[in-house]
Design a protein around this motif. Sequence first.
Motif, PDB file in Angstrom:
ATOM      1  N   CYS A 190       0.897  -1.248  -0.149  1.00 46.01           N
ATOM      2  CA  CYS A 190       0.029  -0.034   0.161  1.00 46.01           C
ATOM      3  C   CYS A 190       0.861   1.204  -0.026  1.00 46.01           C
ATOM      4  O   CYS A 190       0.436   2.345   0.310  1.00 46.01           O
ATOM      5  CB  CYS A 190      -0.902  -0.114   1.000  1.00 46.01           C
ATOM      6  SG  CYS A 190      -0.010  -0.007   2.751  1.00 46.01           S
ATOM      7  N   ARG A 191       2.057   1.026  -0.276  1.00 46.13           N
ATOM      8  CA  ARG A 191       3.095   2.329  -0.265  1.00 46.13           C
ATOM      9  C   ARG A 191       3.648   2.465  -1.784  1.00 46.13           C
ATOM     10  O   ARG A 191       3.398   1.575  -2.505  1.00 46.13           O
ATOM     11  CB  ARG A 191       4.259   1.989   0.658  1.00 46.13           C
ATOM     12  CG  ARG A 191       3.829   1.737   2.064  1.00 46.13           C
ATOM     13  CD  ARG A 191       3.510   3.031   2.801  1.00 46.13           C
ATOM     14  NE  ARG A 191       3.191   3.061   4.226  1.00 46.13           N
ATOM     15  CZ  ARG A 191       2.087   2.892   4.804  1.00 46.13           C
ATOM     16  NH1 ARG A 191       0.920   2.898   3.991  1.00 46.13           N
ATOM     17  NH2 ARG A 191       1.869   2.878   6.034  1.00 46.13           N
ATOM     18  N   PRO A 192       4.356   3.611  -2.024  1.00 49.31           N
ATOM     19  CA  PRO A 192       4.839   3.946  -3.487  1.00 49.31           C
ATOM     20  C   PRO A 192       5.973   3.070  -3.649  1.00 49.31           C
ATOM     21  O   PRO A 192       6.528   2.496  -2.570  1.00 49.31           O
ATOM     22  CB  PRO A 192       5.231   5.319  -3.187  1.00 49.31           C
ATOM     23  CG  PRO A 192       4.614   5.822  -2.176  1.00 49.31           C
ATOM     24  CD  PRO A 192       4.120   4.664  -1.139  1.00 49.31           C
ATOM     25  N   SER A 210      15.028  -3.639 -21.313  1.00 50.89           N
ATOM     26  CA  SER A 210      14.039  -4.536 -21.426  1.00 50.89           C
ATOM     27  C   SER A 210      13.224  -4.391 -20.008  1.00 50.89           C
ATOM     28  O   SER A 210      11.834  -4.158 -19.921  1.00 50.89           O
ATOM     29  CB  SER A 210      13.927  -6.057 -21.603  1.00 50.89           C
ATOM     30  OG  SER A 210      15.065  -6.399 -20.493  1.00 50.89           O
ATOM     31  N   ALA A 211      13.962  -4.255 -19.066  1.00 53.94           N
ATOM     32  CA  ALA A 211      13.597  -4.002 -17.379  1.00 53.94           C
ATOM     33  C   ALA A 211      12.700  -2.605 -17.446  1.00 53.94           C
ATOM     34  O   ALA A 211      11.595  -2.516 -16.945  1.00 53.94           O
ATOM     35  CB  ALA A 211      14.707  -4.193 -16.440  1.00 53.94           C
ATOM     36  N   LEU A 212      13.453  -1.657 -18.073  1.00 49.20           N
ATOM     37  CA  LEU A 212      12.840  -0.285 -18.102  1.00 49.20           C
ATOM     38  C   LEU A 212      11.580  -0.350 -18.655  1.00 49.20           C
ATOM     39  O   LEU A 212      10.832   0.200 -18.031  1.00 49.20           O
ATOM     40  CB  LEU A 212      14.091   0.629 -18.843  1.00 49.20           C
ATOM     41  CG  LEU A 212      13.432   2.102 -19.085  1.00 49.20           C
ATOM     42  CD1 LEU A 212      13.371   2.818 -17.762  1.00 49.20           C
ATOM     43  CD2 LEU A 212      14.609   2.738 -19.945  1.00 49.20           C
ATOM     44  N   LEU A 213      11.195  -0.884 -19.923  1.00 50.52           N
ATOM     45  CA  LEU A 213      10.165  -0.768 -20.654  1.00 50.52           C
ATOM     46  C   LEU A 213       9.003  -1.372 -19.943  1.00 50.52           C
ATOM     47  O   LEU A 213       8.095  -0.994 -19.726  1.00 50.52           O
ATOM     48  CB  LEU A 213      10.189  -1.193 -21.883  1.00 50.52           C
ATOM     49  CG  LEU A 213      11.122  -0.358 -22.977  1.00 50.52           C
ATOM     50  CD1 LEU A 213      11.431  -1.421 -24.271  1.00 50.52           C
ATOM     51  CD2 LEU A 213      10.526   0.829 -23.029  1.00 50.52           C
ATOM     52  N   THR A 214       9.523  -2.504 -19.179  1.00 48.21           N
ATOM     53  CA  THR A 214       8.440  -3.425 -18.455  1.00 48.21           C
ATOM     54  C   THR A 214       7.918  -2.740 -17.156  1.00 48.21           C
ATOM     55  O   THR A 214       6.620  -2.477 -16.966  1.00 48.21           O
ATOM     56  CB  THR A 214       9.002  -4.760 -17.821  1.00 48.21           C
ATOM     57  OG1 THR A 214       9.525  -5.632 -18.970  1.00 48.21           O
ATOM     58  CG2 THR A 214       8.208  -5.404 -16.795  1.00 48.21           C
ATOM     59  N   MET A 215       8.885  -1.932 -16.528  1.00 48.54           N
ATOM     60  CA  MET A 215       8.588  -1.195 -15.301  1.00 48.54           C
ATOM     61  C   MET A 215       7.575   0.016 -15.788  1.00 48.54           C
ATOM     62  O   MET A 215       6.740   0.202 -15.135  1.00 48.54           O
ATOM     63  CB  MET A 215       9.653  -0.722 -14.526  1.00 48.54           C
ATOM     64  CG  MET A 215      10.415  -1.868 -13.999  1.00 48.54           C
ATOM     65  SD  MET A 215      12.083  -1.097 -13.204  1.00 48.54           S
ATOM     66  CE  MET A 215      12.776  -2.638 -12.361  1.00 48.54           C
ATOM     67  N   GLY A 222       0.867   3.149  -8.719  1.00 47.19           N
ATOM     68  CA  GLY A 222       1.861   3.660  -7.594  1.00 47.19           C
ATOM     69  C   GLY A 222       3.126   3.234  -7.791  1.00 47.19           C
ATOM     70  O   GLY A 222       3.908   3.279  -6.872  1.00 47.19           O
ATOM     71  N   ILE A 223       3.509   3.121  -8.961  1.00 45.71           N
ATOM     72  CA  ILE A 223       5.122   2.896  -9.324  1.00 45.71           C
ATOM     73  C   ILE A 223       5.702   3.976 -10.120  1.00 45.71           C
ATOM     74  O   ILE A 223       5.294   4.384 -11.194  1.00 45.71           O
ATOM     75  CB  ILE A 223       5.351   1.500 -10.413  1.00 45.71           C
ATOM     76  CG1 ILE A 223       4.593   0.226  -9.614  1.00 45.71           C
ATOM     77  CG2 ILE A 223       6.368   1.246 -10.789  1.00 45.71           C
ATOM     78  CD1 ILE A 223       4.534  -1.302 -10.301  1.00 45.71           C
ATOM     79  N   ALA A 224       6.848   4.431  -9.475  1.00 48.35           N
ATOM     80  CA  ALA A 224       7.585   5.376 -10.363  1.00 48.35           C
ATOM     81  C   ALA A 224       8.939   4.895 -10.681  1.00 48.35           C
ATOM     82  O   ALA A 224       9.517   3.933 -10.309  1.00 48.35           O
ATOM     83  CB  ALA A 224       7.995   6.621  -9.416  1.00 48.35           C
TER      84      ALA A 224
END
Length: 250
Positions: A190-192, A210-215, A222-224
């Motif tokens: 429940c946190r950022p 690939s990891a950057l694009l997935t994220m 809630g994901i930066a």
Amino acid sequence: MTLTEILKQVQEGTLSLEDAQRILKQDGYKEMDYAKLDTGRKARTGFAEVVYCSNKADEHLLNIYERLYQEEGQVLGTRASEKQYLLVRERLPQVQYDPVSRILKIEKPDKLHEGRVAVCTAGTADISVAEEAAQTAEFFGTYVDRIYDVGVSGMHRLFSKMDMIQKANCVVAVAGMEGALASVMGGLVCRPVIAVPTSVGYGANFHGLSALLTMINSCANGIAVVNIDNGYGAGYLATQMNRLALGKDR
């Protein structure tokens, strides 16, 4: 010196009004020809300037690092080599170096660490970036829990640590390969979540792309996302979030 520190010293009588005016009228940086040290940054943002060590000439690094130490009584350097550590140590023997994170630092003694941030990695190979994030956050006064090697190839490892992770004011998820850890975290806490893609992986990983694009394309909320291998940026942002949770601005 921060604005709060200046006002406190004036109140206590240890700093005259004339000296306080002189300090406040300064341009906010120190001219060194090859560098302009942003000595007013801490007063503006709550964070003193940090030294990015990589690619700096030896003389420039030495003088910048020493001058910031004189201004703040502590200094953080990132992406330092062992050669640079040995160079700085000749002039400042109290400097500490971690070869895993490549952090080069001098800290004030008895520093208080407040709040809580969880720094998690998908694999052991991601620890160098995670340590840069964790040690950056700690340098700026944040308490850090380290939860390493809890990637999606063995989800039971992550679930066994969820009680600890849920206590954090924010979570840093460091992952290479396909970068799925950030999405999993986004769906569980429940946190950022601050996602850090790393360049760890095989050919089609494209050095972290690939990891950057997935994220960036995560369906979890809630994901930066910070830049590839940018542990420092994640640790800085995590500290800002932690301070907000504590009701502090610095």
